[in-house]
Design a protein around this motif. Structure first.
Motif, PDB file in Angstrom:
ATOM      1  N   THR A  20     -14.974   8.249 -39.700  1.00  0.00           N
ATOM      2  CA  THR A  20     -16.355   7.893 -39.397  1.00  0.00           C
ATOM      3  C   THR A  20     -17.308   8.659 -40.294  1.00  0.00           C
ATOM      4  OG1 THR A  20     -16.599   9.637 -37.735  1.00  0.00           O
ATOM      5  CG2 THR A  20     -15.774   7.504 -36.972  1.00  0.00           C
ATOM      6  N   PRO A  21     -18.499   8.081 -40.551  1.00  0.00           N
ATOM      7  CA  PRO A  21     -19.494   8.819 -41.336  1.00  0.00           C
ATOM      8  C   PRO A  21     -19.808  10.143 -40.647  1.00  0.00           C
ATOM      9  CG  PRO A  21     -20.168   6.537 -41.019  1.00  0.00           C
ATOM     10  CD  PRO A  21     -18.967   6.776 -40.142  1.00  0.00           C
ATOM     11  N   GLY A  22     -19.747  11.195 -41.392  1.00  0.00           N
ATOM     12  CA  GLY A  22     -20.012  12.508 -40.825  1.00  0.00           C
ATOM     13  C   GLY A  22     -18.817  13.134 -40.135  1.00  0.00           C
ATOM     14  N   GLY A  23     -17.733  12.399 -39.971  1.00  0.00           N
ATOM     15  CA  GLY A  23     -16.552  12.933 -39.294  1.00  0.00           C
ATOM     16  C   GLY A  23     -15.917  14.086 -40.033  1.00  0.00           C
ATOM     17  N   LEU A  24     -15.835  13.983 -41.349  1.00  0.00           N
ATOM     18  CA  LEU A  24     -15.270  15.079 -42.137  1.00  0.00           C
ATOM     19  C   LEU A  24     -16.144  16.321 -42.033  1.00  0.00           C
ATOM     20  CD1 LEU A  24     -14.049  13.357 -45.439  1.00  0.00           C
ATOM     21  CD2 LEU A  24     -12.651  14.217 -43.566  1.00  0.00           C
ATOM     22  N   MET A 100     -15.435  30.568 -48.443  1.00  0.00           N
ATOM     23  CA  MET A 100     -14.752  29.348 -48.877  1.00  0.00           C
ATOM     24  C   MET A 100     -15.033  28.220 -47.903  1.00  0.00           C
ATOM     25  SD  MET A 100     -13.002  28.217 -51.335  1.00  0.00           S
ATOM     26  CE  MET A 100     -12.089  26.756 -51.743  1.00  0.00           C
ATOM     27  N   GLN A 101     -15.134  28.541 -46.619  1.00  0.00           N
ATOM     28  CA  GLN A 101     -15.414  27.506 -45.633  1.00  0.00           C
ATOM     29  C   GLN A 101     -16.778  26.876 -45.897  1.00  0.00           C
ATOM     30  OE1 GLN A 101     -14.252  28.362 -41.703  1.00  0.00           O
ATOM     31  NE2 GLN A 101     -15.025  26.450 -40.894  1.00  0.00           N
ATOM     32  N   GLN A 102     -17.786  27.669 -46.228  1.00  0.00           N
ATOM     33  CA  GLN A 102     -19.109  27.121 -46.547  1.00  0.00           C
ATOM     34  C   GLN A 102     -19.052  26.252 -47.797  1.00  0.00           C
ATOM     35  OE1 GLN A 102     -21.895  30.368 -46.814  1.00  0.00           O
ATOM     36  NE2 GLN A 102     -21.843  30.753 -44.608  1.00  0.00           N
ATOM     37  N   LEU A 103     -18.286  26.673 -48.794  1.00  0.00           N
ATOM     38  CA  LEU A 103     -18.137  25.876 -50.015  1.00  0.00           C
ATOM     39  C   LEU A 103     -17.498  24.534 -49.684  1.00  0.00           C
ATOM     40  CD1 LEU A 103     -17.173  27.069 -53.495  1.00  0.00           C
ATOM     41  CD2 LEU A 103     -15.931  25.162 -52.526  1.00  0.00           C
ATOM     42  N   ILE A 104     -16.466  24.535 -48.857  1.00  0.00           N
ATOM     43  CA  ILE A 104     -15.795  23.288 -48.486  1.00  0.00           C
ATOM     44  C   ILE A 104     -16.723  22.406 -47.651  1.00  0.00           C
ATOM     45  CG2 ILE A 104     -13.906  22.306 -47.122  1.00  0.00           C
ATOM     46  CD1 ILE A 104     -12.147  24.577 -48.210  1.00  0.00           C
ATOM     47  N   GLN A 105     -17.500  23.006 -46.773  1.00  0.00           N
ATOM     48  CA  GLN A 105     -18.450  22.216 -45.991  1.00  0.00           C
ATOM     49  C   GLN A 105     -19.435  21.497 -46.915  1.00  0.00           C
ATOM     50  OE1 GLN A 105     -20.015  25.162 -43.291  1.00  0.00           O
ATOM     51  NE2 GLN A 105     -18.333  24.912 -41.866  1.00  0.00           N
ATOM     52  N   LYS A 106     -19.910  22.184 -47.928  1.00  0.00           N
ATOM     53  CA  LYS A 106     -20.817  21.560 -48.895  1.00  0.00           C
ATOM     54  C   LYS A 106     -20.085  20.479 -49.683  1.00  0.00           C
ATOM     55  CE  LYS A 106     -24.731  21.199 -51.059  1.00  0.00           C
ATOM     56  NZ  LYS A 106     -25.940  20.735 -50.376  1.00  0.00           N
ATOM     57  N   ALA A 107     -18.826  20.722 -50.012  1.00  0.00           N
ATOM     58  CA  ALA A 107     -18.031  19.726 -50.736  1.00  0.00           C
ATOM     59  C   ALA A 107     -17.855  18.464 -49.897  1.00  0.00           C
ATOM     60  CB  ALA A 107     -16.675  20.313 -51.127  1.00  0.00           C
ATOM     61  N   VAL A 108     -17.680  18.628 -48.594  1.00  0.00           N
ATOM     62  CA  VAL A 108     -17.562  17.472 -47.704  1.00  0.00           C
ATOM     63  C   VAL A 108     -18.868  16.680 -47.698  1.00  0.00           C
ATOM     64  CG1 VAL A 108     -17.330  16.780 -45.280  1.00  0.00           C
ATOM     65  CG2 VAL A 108     -15.734  18.423 -46.252  1.00  0.00           C
ATOM     66  N   GLU A 109     -19.990  17.379 -47.599  1.00  0.00           N
ATOM     67  CA  GLU A 109     -21.292  16.700 -47.631  1.00  0.00           C
ATOM     68  C   GLU A 109     -21.479  15.953 -48.958  1.00  0.00           C
ATOM     69  OE1 GLU A 109     -24.256  19.679 -46.859  1.00  0.00           O
ATOM     70  OE2 GLU A 109     -23.369  20.170 -44.913  1.00  0.00           O
ATOM     71  N   PHE A 110     -21.104  16.591 -50.056  1.00  0.00           N
ATOM     72  CA  PHE A 110     -21.203  15.989 -51.381  1.00  0.00           C
ATOM     73  C   PHE A 110     -20.319  14.741 -51.459  1.00  0.00           C
ATOM     74  CE2 PHE A 110     -19.920  15.783 -55.901  1.00  0.00           C
ATOM     75  CZ  PHE A 110     -21.161  15.780 -56.522  1.00  0.00           C
ATOM     76  N   ARG A 114     -21.459  10.731 -51.935  1.00  0.00           N
ATOM     77  CA  ARG A 114     -20.909   9.884 -53.003  1.00  0.00           C
ATOM     78  C   ARG A 114     -20.295   8.610 -52.419  1.00  0.00           C
ATOM     79  NH1 ARG A 114     -23.974  12.108 -55.909  1.00  0.00           N
ATOM     80  NH2 ARG A 114     -23.431  13.557 -57.534  1.00  0.00           N
ATOM     81  N   GLN A 115     -19.608   8.755 -51.281  1.00  0.00           N
ATOM     82  CA  GLN A 115     -18.996   7.609 -50.633  1.00  0.00           C
ATOM     83  C   GLN A 115     -20.049   6.612 -50.146  1.00  0.00           C
ATOM     84  OE1 GLN A 115     -15.899   8.264 -51.918  1.00  0.00           O
ATOM     85  NE2 GLN A 115     -15.235   7.147 -50.158  1.00  0.00           N
ATOM     86  N   ALA A 116     -21.179   7.151 -49.728  1.00  0.00           N
ATOM     87  CA  ALA A 116     -22.265   6.304 -49.217  1.00  0.00           C
ATOM     88  C   ALA A 116     -23.115   5.734 -50.348  1.00  0.00           C
ATOM     89  CB  ALA A 116     -23.139   7.119 -48.257  1.00  0.00           C
ATOM     90  N   GLY A 117     -22.761   6.079 -51.583  1.00  0.00           N
ATOM     91  CA  GLY A 117     -23.525   5.567 -52.729  1.00  0.00           C
ATOM     92  C   GLY A 117     -24.781   6.345 -53.001  1.00  0.00           C
TER      93      GLY A 117
END
Length: 119
Positions: A20-24, A100-110, A114-117
């Motif tokens: 789902t959007p935002g699930g990750l 690292m967790q904060q970096l991954i959280q930002k990577a998920v948002e990024f 991208r997935q949403a265009g």
């Protein structure tokens, strides 16, 4: 019979949530780093594009090399093998992220943008 993953419900529910959007993002915010590293698609999150935009590194391999735990050619999956403390220290010293967790959280948002265009 399902698996209880830190209050996130069973495995099937987690897989559905990730679709789902935002699930990750929710998974990245609610699980401890060791579980995030095992459950999220790091190769899709810690891309060169993300690393170049949000860190001083060209790739996740370059960050691992700087930390003394890998080489510049390592893939994102190598992150799973590195002690969390070393990752956190390198991320904190070299980037604007506190862990690292904060970096991954930002990577998920990024990734989601991208997935949403939302380029």
């Amino acid at each position: 019979m399902g698996f209880n993953l830190g209050g996130m419900g069973d495995l099937k529910g987690m897989i559905e949530k990730a679709k789902t959007p935002g699930g990750l993002v929710e998974i990245a915010k609610n699980l401890p780093l060791d579980q995030i590293l095992q459950k999220l698609p790091l190769e899709k999150l810690l891309t060169p594009e993300f690393m170049q935009k949000h860190t001083p590194f060209q790739s996740i391999g370059e960050l691992l090399q700087k930390a003394g735990v890998g080489s510049s050619t390592d893939s994102a999956d190598k992150v799973k093998e590195v002690p969390q403390g070393q990752l956190d220290n390198q991320v904190k010293e070299s980037t604007s992220f506190g862990s690292m967790q904060q970096l991954i959280q930002k990577a998920v948002e990024f990734y989601n943008s991208r997935q949403a265009g939302g380029k």
